[in-house]
Write a protein that holds these residues in place. Sequence first.
Motif, mmCIF file in Angstrom:
data_model
loop_
_atom_site.group_PDB
_atom_site.id
_atom_site.type_symbol
_atom_site.label_atom_id
_atom_site.label_comp_id
_atom_site.label_asym_id
_atom_site.label_seq_id
_atom_site.Cartn_x
_atom_site.Cartn_y
_atom_site.Cartn_z
ATOM 1 N N ALA A 182 0.790 -1.185 0.119
ATOM 2 C CA ALA A 182 -0.078 -0.046 -0.195
ATOM 3 C C ALA A 182 0.877 1.320 -0.110
ATOM 4 O O ALA A 182 0.591 2.297 -0.636
ATOM 5 C CB ALA A 182 -0.708 -0.043 1.153
ATOM 6 N N TYR A 183 2.009 1.276 0.825
ATOM 7 C CA TYR A 183 2.985 2.261 0.664
ATOM 8 C C TYR A 183 3.422 2.688 -0.812
ATOM 9 O O TYR A 183 3.917 3.701 -1.060
ATOM 10 C CB TYR A 183 4.096 2.036 1.804
ATOM 11 C CG TYR A 183 3.520 2.456 3.202
ATOM 12 C CD1 TYR A 183 3.054 3.698 3.590
ATOM 13 C CD2 TYR A 183 3.639 1.532 3.936
ATOM 14 C CE1 TYR A 183 2.914 3.740 4.910
ATOM 15 C CE2 TYR A 183 3.069 1.763 5.561
ATOM 16 C CZ TYR A 183 2.783 3.061 5.740
ATOM 17 O OH TYR A 183 2.479 3.094 7.081
ATOM 18 N N ASP A 184 3.877 1.178 -1.332
ATOM 19 C CA ASP A 184 4.520 1.419 -2.544
ATOM 20 C C ASP A 184 3.389 2.215 -3.550
ATOM 21 O O ASP A 184 3.759 2.894 -4.466
ATOM 22 C CB ASP A 184 4.610 0.120 -3.242
ATOM 23 C CG ASP A 184 6.079 -0.532 -2.870
ATOM 24 O OD1 ASP A 184 6.530 0.164 -2.008
ATOM 25 O OD2 ASP A 184 6.407 -1.568 -3.504
ATOM 26 N N THR A 185 2.199 2.017 -3.414
ATOM 27 C CA THR A 185 1.004 2.711 -4.292
ATOM 28 C C THR A 185 1.113 3.933 -4.260
ATOM 29 O O THR A 185 0.937 4.817 -5.083
ATOM 30 C CB THR A 185 -0.261 1.872 -3.914
ATOM 31 O OG1 THR A 185 -0.428 0.635 -4.366
ATOM 32 C CG2 THR A 185 -1.521 2.624 -4.699
ATOM 33 N N LEU A 186 1.043 4.510 -2.758
ATOM 34 C CA LEU A 186 1.225 5.863 -2.519
ATOM 35 C C LEU A 186 2.387 6.761 -3.031
ATOM 36 O O LEU A 186 2.182 7.446 -3.840
ATOM 37 C CB LEU A 186 1.220 6.316 -1.149
ATOM 38 C CG LEU A 186 -0.074 5.786 -0.285
ATOM 39 C CD1 LEU A 186 0.347 6.378 1.114
ATOM 40 C CD2 LEU A 186 -1.137 6.494 -0.614
ATOM 41 N N ALA A 187 3.385 5.712 -2.986
ATOM 42 C CA ALA A 187 4.731 6.350 -3.731
ATOM 43 C C ALA A 187 4.600 6.256 -5.184
ATOM 44 O O ALA A 187 5.518 7.328 -5.687
ATOM 45 C CB ALA A 187 6.027 5.341 -3.160
ATOM 46 N N ALA A 188 4.095 5.421 -5.767
ATOM 47 C CA ALA A 188 4.041 5.645 -7.190
ATOM 48 C C ALA A 188 3.296 6.867 -7.834
ATOM 49 O O ALA A 188 3.142 7.001 -9.034
ATOM 50 C CB ALA A 188 3.079 4.176 -7.756
ATOM 51 N N PHE A 189 2.426 7.490 -6.997
ATOM 52 C CA PHE A 189 1.659 8.704 -7.246
ATOM 53 C C PHE A 189 2.681 9.982 -7.368
ATOM 54 O O PHE A 189 2.369 11.005 -7.651
ATOM 55 C CB PHE A 189 0.679 9.166 -6.533
ATOM 56 C CG PHE A 189 -0.667 8.107 -6.791
ATOM 57 C CD1 PHE A 189 -1.432 8.531 -8.025
ATOM 58 C CD2 PHE A 189 -1.075 6.935 -6.117
ATOM 59 C CE1 PHE A 189 -2.476 7.819 -8.405
ATOM 60 C CE2 PHE A 189 -1.962 6.333 -6.512
ATOM 61 C CZ PHE A 189 -2.899 6.478 -7.688
ATOM 62 N N ARG A 190 3.947 9.832 -6.769
ATOM 63 C CA ARG A 190 4.907 10.863 -6.515
ATOM 64 C C ARG A 190 5.902 10.820 -7.783
ATOM 65 O O ARG A 190 6.351 9.911 -8.403
ATOM 66 C CB ARG A 190 5.556 10.751 -5.177
ATOM 67 C CG ARG A 190 4.676 11.045 -3.949
ATOM 68 C CD ARG A 190 5.525 11.242 -2.836
ATOM 69 N NE ARG A 190 6.791 11.815 -3.137
ATOM 70 C CZ ARG A 190 6.614 13.355 -3.020
ATOM 71 N NH1 ARG A 190 5.847 14.161 -2.911
ATOM 72 N NH2 ARG A 190 7.819 13.907 -3.082
ATOM 73 N N ASP A 191 6.378 12.142 -8.178
ATOM 74 C CA ASP A 191 7.332 12.144 -9.010
ATOM 75 C C ASP A 191 8.838 11.859 -8.554
ATOM 76 O O ASP A 191 8.960 11.684 -7.309
ATOM 77 C CB ASP A 191 7.495 13.659 -9.436
ATOM 78 C CG ASP A 191 6.294 14.191 -10.294
ATOM 79 O OD1 ASP A 191 6.120 13.542 -11.449
ATOM 80 O OD2 ASP A 191 5.752 14.907 -9.642
ATOM 81 N N HIS A 192 9.743 11.344 -9.594
ATOM 82 C CA HIS A 192 11.271 11.112 -8.952
ATOM 83 C C HIS A 192 11.796 12.411 -8.577
ATOM 84 O O HIS A 192 11.425 13.272 -9.016
ATOM 85 C CB HIS A 192 11.830 10.715 -10.339
ATOM 86 C CG HIS A 192 13.164 10.052 -10.029
ATOM 87 N ND1 HIS A 192 14.355 10.981 -9.799
ATOM 88 C CD2 HIS A 192 13.708 8.696 -9.683
ATOM 89 C CE1 HIS A 192 15.485 10.170 -9.532
ATOM 90 N NE2 HIS A 192 15.216 8.910 -9.404
ATOM 91 N N PRO A 193 12.693 12.487 -7.711
ATOM 92 C CA PRO A 193 13.252 13.544 -6.963
ATOM 93 C C PRO A 193 13.903 14.504 -7.954
ATOM 94 O O PRO A 193 14.075 15.734 -8.101
ATOM 95 C CB PRO A 193 14.325 13.235 -6.055
ATOM 96 C CG PRO A 193 13.790 11.754 -5.646
ATOM 97 C CD PRO A 193 13.112 10.985 -6.822
ATOM 98 N N VAL A 194 14.508 13.676 -8.997
ATOM 99 C CA VAL A 194 15.162 14.523 -10.291
ATOM 100 C C VAL A 194 14.729 14.309 -11.681
ATOM 101 O O VAL A 194 14.623 15.279 -12.338
ATOM 102 C CB VAL A 194 16.631 14.557 -10.006
ATOM 103 C CG1 VAL A 194 17.033 15.195 -8.738
ATOM 104 C CG2 VAL A 194 17.119 13.132 -10.151
ATOM 105 N N TYR A 195 14.292 13.205 -11.906
ATOM 106 C CA TYR A 195 14.078 12.650 -13.243
ATOM 107 C C TYR A 195 12.688 13.354 -13.717
ATOM 108 O O TYR A 195 11.705 12.842 -13.120
ATOM 109 C CB TYR A 195 14.120 11.536 -13.569
ATOM 110 C CG TYR A 195 14.342 11.117 -15.181
ATOM 111 C CD1 TYR A 195 15.478 10.929 -15.711
ATOM 112 C CD2 TYR A 195 13.273 10.739 -15.841
ATOM 113 C CE1 TYR A 195 15.826 10.438 -17.036
ATOM 114 C CE2 TYR A 195 13.107 10.418 -17.232
ATOM 115 C CZ TYR A 195 14.542 10.687 -17.730
ATOM 116 O OH TYR A 195 14.956 10.387 -19.084
ATOM 117 N N PRO A 196 12.552 14.116 -14.685
ATOM 118 C CA PRO A 196 11.189 14.808 -14.814
ATOM 119 C C PRO A 196 9.934 14.015 -15.391
ATOM 120 O O PRO A 196 9.101 14.216 -15.124
ATOM 121 C CB PRO A 196 11.657 15.901 -15.768
ATOM 122 C CG PRO A 196 12.593 15.526 -16.529
ATOM 123 C CD PRO A 196 13.244 14.593 -15.477
ATOM 124 N N THR A 197 10.464 12.741 -16.036
ATOM 125 C CA THR A 197 9.162 12.273 -16.554
ATOM 126 C C THR A 197 9.232 10.703 -15.884
ATOM 127 O O THR A 197 8.883 9.707 -16.593
ATOM 128 C CB THR A 197 9.311 11.996 -18.149
ATOM 129 O OG1 THR A 197 10.494 11.336 -18.411
ATOM 130 C CG2 THR A 197 9.550 13.321 -18.795
#
Length: 639
Positions: A182-197
């Motif tokens: 479930a935490y992985d799912t929340l993380a999947a909605f966030r952007d990478h810290p530096v890679y824009p796409t």
Amino acid sequence: MTDMADTPDAAPAPDPVTAPAPDPVTAPTSDPVTAPARDSFESELLGRVLAALLRENAYGLRAAARPERRADGDWLRLDVAGEELALPVAPDGFQCEVGPRRPELETPGGTLTGLRPVLARLRGAAEPEDRAGFDAFVAECDEALEAMRLHGRVRAEVTAALADRYGPEPARDWAGLRGALAYDTLAAFRDHPVYPTGRGRSGLTETELRAYAPEFHPSFALRWLALPREAVRGGRGALPDWWPTPGDLGLPYLDAGHLALPVHPLTARRSLADALRAAGLDGSARLADRPWLDVRPTLSTRTVAVTDDPAVHLKLPLATATLGRRNRRTIKPGTLVDGATGQRLLESVVARQPRFADSVLLADERTHLTAGHELLAALVRRYPAGLEGAQVVPVAALLAPVPGAASGAGPGDEPGAGSASRPGGRLVIDALADRYYQGSLTALLDAYLTLLLDWHTTLFGYGIALESHQQNTSLVLDEDDTGRTRLRLLLKDNDGPRVHSVRLAAVTGGAAADLCGFDDRRILVGADQPVADVFATITVHLCAGALAFGLAEAGRAPLGVLLRQLADRLHEAVDRLEHASGIPGAPASVLRARVLDADRLPIKAMVTAGTLLTKERSGAADINKYYVSGPNYLRTAGR
């Protein structure tokens, strides 16, 4: 073998709880060359893209730019193919001195705000031989933008479904390795810290994303391939007891001479037939018609967790790319060997440094299978026992909003104030601080940074730096037998470190030869610099610095306070390394000179090496370890 191209397996039906009807197609309202941004997602992505191009100095844009001060703030003037362009900028500090102040580009004909119009103007900065790479990056941007819009439509429903399935309070209810999904799912909605796409996945349709991507938390069954036993090579370690025989899959006549290999449904549908032909196995392999074994995707997408045995994950190759068109999600056979070797190396350090025996946990990655092709492989990852009551949270999820929370926080929030003072903006890290540190975010962050930096500076003393970024590092939080909070680190995917073999040999003596059996010889280096580069770009930037800048942006504390905390903990860890017994040489001095006191720090040029330029043009031996430099935000923050 049946012709799989003629009999593709259908994608499973999306979960109706997390699959709202798609938005109607909206026709373009103006010329795409000059069209403004359609929505906030496009503006956000354009800002991230411009920040990345400046940070990496793509095509020399930043180095050749001329600063200009105007009444509204700072600008950079760019000369692109003889055309004067201007970009509004503001101080940044995280890996680049400046970033875009607004996602727009001033041209002689007016101001552009749309993603494609801006990129069309910047394309002229690329040399003719580099235009194909630039166009590939534009395609990445298109895919990422569609993914962001899709996320915007479904996030509230998905997170509500998580709360229904696992419980409304993550830090209390989302326990164990099941809760970690479930935490992985929340993380999947966030952007990478530096890679824009980073949210885009090359070539996957919306239907495929809904069926197989972690942000939808789907469940699906794997496909299985029966391969001749003599064609399959494996690492040490027994397969799980539930591993099917060909007979379990409806192929009993192959039990004697064949072994079952799991295949991701996307690979079975798209690329498996070509892979078997390339490996010379198309006449002897059989793809079972019967899907078998329910799984859920983890944050990496290609790694899936077994529903009925969540302590076992299967890493399976996918014919897609993320974080750059050359960053393919297949599995080269050598990386399986390297992961097991990396694990053995880390185990040897823990044995020599027993204070980490109870605080650093390692996933077991010694069991793997390969049939000699990057799409015919599987890693069986086993997690340590005893995590059932713990919170297992990837670093990538710490800044994600919890279910029911908005994505932001009030500007007056103070660390340690408790979640009640942050209505509508509660993050995962807030929930963990409330549960385990009496609401003190400062205490949680301090415990994490102390352990993280102690571990990685100790590894540096052995000549080791890990690619243990936000996805590969998890916090494990629970309470010990006395009821006191216990924080540990859980690490996985140790197949891409840098190892200074001379320094390792100086510490371990004759054991070093047995610990350096890596297939990828680029892992072994003969100097401190490549190891320090990985330490700075992964441990400092991604696992610590990005968290500090993100918490400051969320209003949790002033940036200076958070960076001072980070720098102080790193100074302490380096001091501890300096006085450590059994570690000869001067690794602490190296870290002071190359990280703490350096004028500038290395930063990954991920867009440049991963998409914009060919290896021949960039000179990158390894696209994941290709660097430019940025400001050292640690230098004035600490002691």
